[in-house]
Enzyme design. Structure first.
Site, mmCIF file in Angstrom:
data_model
loop_
_atom_site.group_PDB
_atom_site.id
_atom_site.type_symbol
_atom_site.label_atom_id
_atom_site.label_comp_id
_atom_site.label_asym_id
_atom_site.label_seq_id
_atom_site.Cartn_x
_atom_site.Cartn_y
_atom_site.Cartn_z
ATOM 1 N N ASP A 137 38.004 38.232 47.697
ATOM 2 C CA ASP A 137 38.472 39.620 47.688
ATOM 3 C C ASP A 137 37.276 40.571 47.822
ATOM 4 O OD1 ASP A 137 41.229 38.755 46.921
ATOM 5 O OD2 ASP A 137 40.153 38.097 45.131
ATOM 6 N N HIS B 53 43.471 37.899 41.092
ATOM 7 C CA HIS B 53 43.512 37.549 42.520
ATOM 8 C C HIS B 53 44.993 37.544 42.934
ATOM 9 C CE1 HIS B 53 42.545 35.760 46.336
ATOM 10 N NE2 HIS B 53 43.272 34.683 46.095
#
Ligand code: NAD
Ligand code: LMR
Length: 332
Positions: free
Chosen positions: A166, A194
């Site tokens: 990410d 996440h």
């Protein structure tokens, strides 16, 4: 052995689970080439798979052998957890079912959660004293929470979950927007889980030591950047037809390398068990801004958090509390 990269006499023992899967097919070669533990460090690789796929993992080991990589001292292929984690210094827990189109990562908790109870227990019994564990299999944060809970004798901070992907996605988009190389951008953080609630935060962003937050259009930040980073995994699944693999492996390499060798003062996003930082419940595995030095990670302390940030950090706390409640049932 605090700094694995600094010691070159002993090989580092590395276990990759899900060794016949997509991510491992990229990750194993990066580890074996010295991208994680350094170009001077020998590695003993253990490829752990399920009984159904251990034969395919043998094939992967054959290909590794055929690559004649000089750092690889030994390769073990097994479907036995105890053998799989025996004396391991660094474990990449990749083996888990990926989500398909339309599924959320949290939907995978039912299918994957139990894997991490068993693996946490085996790590607790068999791993080396300095073991570092990076959970990649989804839902990564809660799977790391599960594995840590199943390994009470291993310090909780040795269990991380992968949110570097990410972070890297955010860096790449900011690099395009600002017209500077990603390597020059610092102090990005992706707070939380996440999952779709993750919060890529540019409030502290710096280029060349100077704040650049004012240069970024607020509309672009809130309406394009945040959702694009948060939903990138689903976008990849839609376009590629499978979940991310090479970029996930690359992020796992970045994560473990920085954990072992340090970040040189740069911030990286690490999902790790909270000790109460920024109001996050103790034990939840949460993405924080982190630096590392001499093999130890530190959550960046003392940041001022505004209302916009607080709301988004809190949304992640709520989501992870709900996942942890489901995970806790695996232990009853
Ligand atoms: P894949 O289906 O290609 O491979 C997974 C492999 O894991 C399979 O070979 C399977 O047999 C094996 N496996 C399942 N249970 C196991 C166990 N108990 N022990 C050992 N091996 C086991 O999947 P993939 O594309 O490699 O993805 C793996 C996981 O990583 C998925 O859960 C995916 O969602 C996740 N992922 C996470 C991130 C992240 O940023 N955290 C990024 C990409 C993918
Ligand atoms: C990703 O972010 O690419 C992975 O977690 C795979 C997924 O399910 O999105």
């Amino acid at each position: 052995m605090d700094n694995l990269a600094a010691v070159s006499t002993e090989p580092v023992k590395v276990t990759v689970t899900g060794a016949a899967g997509n991510i491992a097919y990229s990750l194993l070669w990066r580890i074996a080439s010295g991208d994680v533990f350094g170009a001077e460090r020998h590695v003993d690789l253990t490829l752990l798979e399920t009984p159904e796929h251990v034969h395919a993992a043998q094939g992967v080991a054959m290909e590794l052998a055929d690559s004649a990589l000089h750092l690889v001292r030994n390769i073990t292929v097994t479907d036995d957890q105890k053998t799989g984690f025996d004396g391991v210094n660094a474990a990449f827990l990749v083996g888990a079912k990926p989500r398909g189109k339309g599924e959320s990562r949290a939907d995978m908790l039912e299918a994957n959660g139990r894997i991490f109870v068993a693996q946490g227990r085996s790590i607790n019994e068999s791993a080396a004293q300095d073991v570092r564990v990076l959970v990649v299999g989804n839902p990564a944060n809660t799977n790391a929470y599960i594995a840590s809970k199943a390994a009470p004798d291993v310090p909780a901070e040795r269990f991380n979950a992968l949110m570097r992907l990410d972070h890297n996605r955010g860096l790449s988009m900011l690099s395009d927007y600002l017209g500077v190389p990603a390597s020059k951008i610092d102090s990005l953080v992706v707070w939380g889980n996440h999952s779709d609630t993750q919060f890529p935060d540019i409030e502290f962003l710096r280029v060349g030591g100077k704040s650049v937050t004012e240069q970024i259009d607020r509309g672009w930040y809130e309406n394009e950047f945040i959702p694009r980073v948060a939903l990138r995994g689903a976008e990849i699944i839609k376009v590629r037809g499978h979940s991310s693999a090479a970029s996930a492996a690359s992020a796992a390499v970045d994560h473990m390398r920085d954990w072992v060798s340090g970040t040189g003062g740069r911030w990286v996003t690490v999902a790790q068990p909270s000790t109460g930082e920024y109001g996050v419940d103790e034990g939840l595995v949460f993405g924080f801004p982190t630096t590392a030095i001499n093999g130890r990670q530190t959550v960046v302390p003392g940041l001022d958090i505004n209302d916009f940030q607080r709301e988004r950090i809190d949304a992640n706390i709520t989501a992870l509390r709900a996942e942890a409640a489901i995970a806790d049932e695996l232990f009853t």
